[in-house]
Design a protein around this motif. Structure first.
Motif, mmCIF file in Angstrom:
data_model
loop_
_atom_site.group_PDB
_atom_site.id
_atom_site.type_symbol
_atom_site.label_atom_id
_atom_site.label_comp_id
_atom_site.label_asym_id
_atom_site.label_seq_id
_atom_site.Cartn_x
_atom_site.Cartn_y
_atom_site.Cartn_z
ATOM 1 N N UNK A 162 1.099 -1.141 -0.215
ATOM 2 C CA UNK A 162 0.164 -0.012 -0.134
ATOM 3 C C UNK A 162 0.803 1.110 0.079
ATOM 4 N N UNK A 163 0.516 2.491 -0.455
ATOM 5 C CA UNK A 163 -0.540 2.106 -1.673
ATOM 6 C C UNK A 163 -0.576 1.825 -2.823
ATOM 7 N N UNK A 204 -6.558 -10.352 1.961
ATOM 8 C CA UNK A 204 -6.050 -9.749 1.363
ATOM 9 C C UNK A 204 -4.496 -9.257 3.102
ATOM 10 N N UNK A 205 -4.114 -7.780 2.678
ATOM 11 C CA UNK A 205 -3.317 -7.602 4.012
ATOM 12 C C UNK A 205 -3.915 -6.958 5.074
ATOM 13 N N UNK A 206 -3.655 -6.881 5.469
ATOM 14 C CA UNK A 206 -4.361 -5.974 6.981
ATOM 15 C C UNK A 206 -3.222 -5.002 7.985
ATOM 16 N N UNK A 261 8.091 9.652 12.260
ATOM 17 C CA UNK A 261 7.479 8.237 11.400
ATOM 18 C C UNK A 261 6.335 8.005 11.579
ATOM 19 N N UNK A 262 6.053 8.159 10.677
ATOM 20 C CA UNK A 262 4.419 6.984 11.120
ATOM 21 C C UNK A 262 4.119 5.822 10.871
ATOM 22 N N UNK A 263 3.797 4.755 11.450
ATOM 23 C CA UNK A 263 4.311 3.585 11.742
ATOM 24 C C UNK A 263 3.452 2.785 11.289
ATOM 25 N N UNK A 264 3.222 1.673 10.105
ATOM 26 C CA UNK A 264 2.222 0.297 10.237
ATOM 27 C C UNK A 264 2.798 -0.701 10.556
ATOM 28 N N UNK A 265 2.249 -1.410 10.983
ATOM 29 C CA UNK A 265 2.854 -3.110 11.403
ATOM 30 C C UNK A 265 1.495 -4.041 10.498
#
Lengths: 155, 212
Positions: A16-17, A106-108, A122-126
């Motif tokens: 993503x995106x 789907x990737x969550x 930083x924004x963090x996304x797991x």
């Protein structure tokens, strides 16, 4: 007479995106042309059919799947965004690939609290359990760092 | 065990060594070679430490090879001109020579090829410029690797394959590497062998002594 076609299912990294399908098409065409030239690209007729949810479907004329796969291996960015595409499956029909995509989970993503690291925000996304992607906040620089949950605990 | 013979994690790259190992494992690799890292295993992927010597002074290079040769690290040297390469390839303790796509055309010749074979020193094929370069630069690299494959078919020196990835987005699966290598005439069997050569560099096959 209509030529036989082959469809490739590609996994997009990072998921993503999702890239714009038109931009992805121009990037794929640029890779093919750069590697094999205009004449071969014209014979291959690469086309992006769809792009979304971390996967893309591309099409080419039968017999050119391997060359298209090689060109896709050399694709490193779509517009300004760094990307990697990995071929997952090849099929003679779009229906078979769409069934395959619908069978994939789907990737969550889970957004975790912003991180302050090396004097930057930083924004963090797991996602997928252990993977953590850090995106730098900012207009000019948006560095992307790839870590794991274990690395985050060590920070 | 298929190995990516060189990757560059954070701080040189943008991914941690753990993330690189995780992604390499997901792509199908059993081990990765990481310069300056400590040996270990993460997510089932073995991390093999290495040292890259980039000096141009031959005496310093030989000194560093001797210093690092029994340290548990793989020892890689960046190639130079013809005389440099021949001298370095005669050294014991060296595991691989790299950056052959950046040296002059005749800097790695048939004598260097024979020395590499005799001393079991691998020649690294760097896939990074094939993926990231275009036009004349990529053509030169392909040309150089074509020459290398001609020498390899004659002298059978070992080969290793490196993505030299700085990010997880630079990693490629073994299947994708096989496809890339077909661009410069490397056969599937040779590619499979090259992907597994690092294992033989770590534990070289020794001849069996039969006691009388």
């Amino acid at each position: 007479m209509r030529e036989k076609r082959r469809y490739l299912l590609l996994r997009i990294d990072p998921p993503t995106p999702d890239p714009d399908p038109k931009d992805l098409y121009f990037s794929v065409l640029d890779s093919v042309t750069s590697l094999y030239g205009d004449a071969e690209a014209a014979r291959m007729m690469p086309v992006v059919i769809s792009c979304g949810s971390g996967y893309a479907v591309v099409r080419c004329i039968r017999g050119y799947e391997e060359k298209l796969r090689i060109a896709i291996v050399t694709l490193t960015s779509v517009t300004e965004r760094r990307i990697a595409l990995h071929a997952v499956a090849t099929s003679g029909t779009l229906l078979a690939l769409r069934r395959r995509v619908s069978g994939l989970s789907p990737v969550r993503f889970e957004t975790i609290s912003p991180l302050h690291f090396r004097d930057r925000e930083y924004t963090a996304r797991r996602y997928q359990g252990q993977k953590v992607d850090l995106q730098e906040k900012g207009i000019n620089r948006q560095e992307l760092l790839f870590l794991t949950q274990d690395d985050l605990e060590g920070l | 065990m298929e190995t990516d013979a060189c990757i560059h994690p954070y701080p040189v790259g943008t991914a941690s060594v753990r993330r690189m190992a995780m992604e390499a494992g997901a792509l199908g690799f059993g081990s990765i070679v990481v310069p300056g890292e400590v040996a270990g295993v993460y997510h089932g992927v073995r991390i093999i430490p290495a040292v890259i010597i980039s000096e141009t002074d031959l005496r310093r290079v030989i000194g560093q090879i001797r210093r690092h040769s029994n340290s548990g690290n793989l020892v890689f040297v960046d190639a130079g001109d013809n005389g440099f390469n021949r001298a370095v390839l005669a050294q014991k303790g060296l595991n691989a020579i790299r950056c052959l796509h950046q040296i002059p055309k005749k800097a790695f010749d048939h004598i260097s090829a024979r020395l590499a074979y005799e001393n079991s020193i691998a020649v690294e094929i760097d896939l990074y410029p094939l993926i990231h370069e275009k036009g004349i630069f990529r053509q030169r690299v392909l040309n150089r690797y074509n020459d290398l494959m001609r020498l390899h078919s004659r002298y059978q020196f070992p080969l290793i394959l490196s993505s030299n990835a700085f990010s997880v987005l630079d990693l490629r699966s073994p299947d994708e590497i096989r496809l890339l290598c077909s661009l410069f005439g490397m056969e599937k069997d040779d590619t499979n062998w090259a992907l597994q050569t690092v294992s033989t560099l770590i534990s070289p096959v020794e001849s069996v002594m039969v006691a009388p």
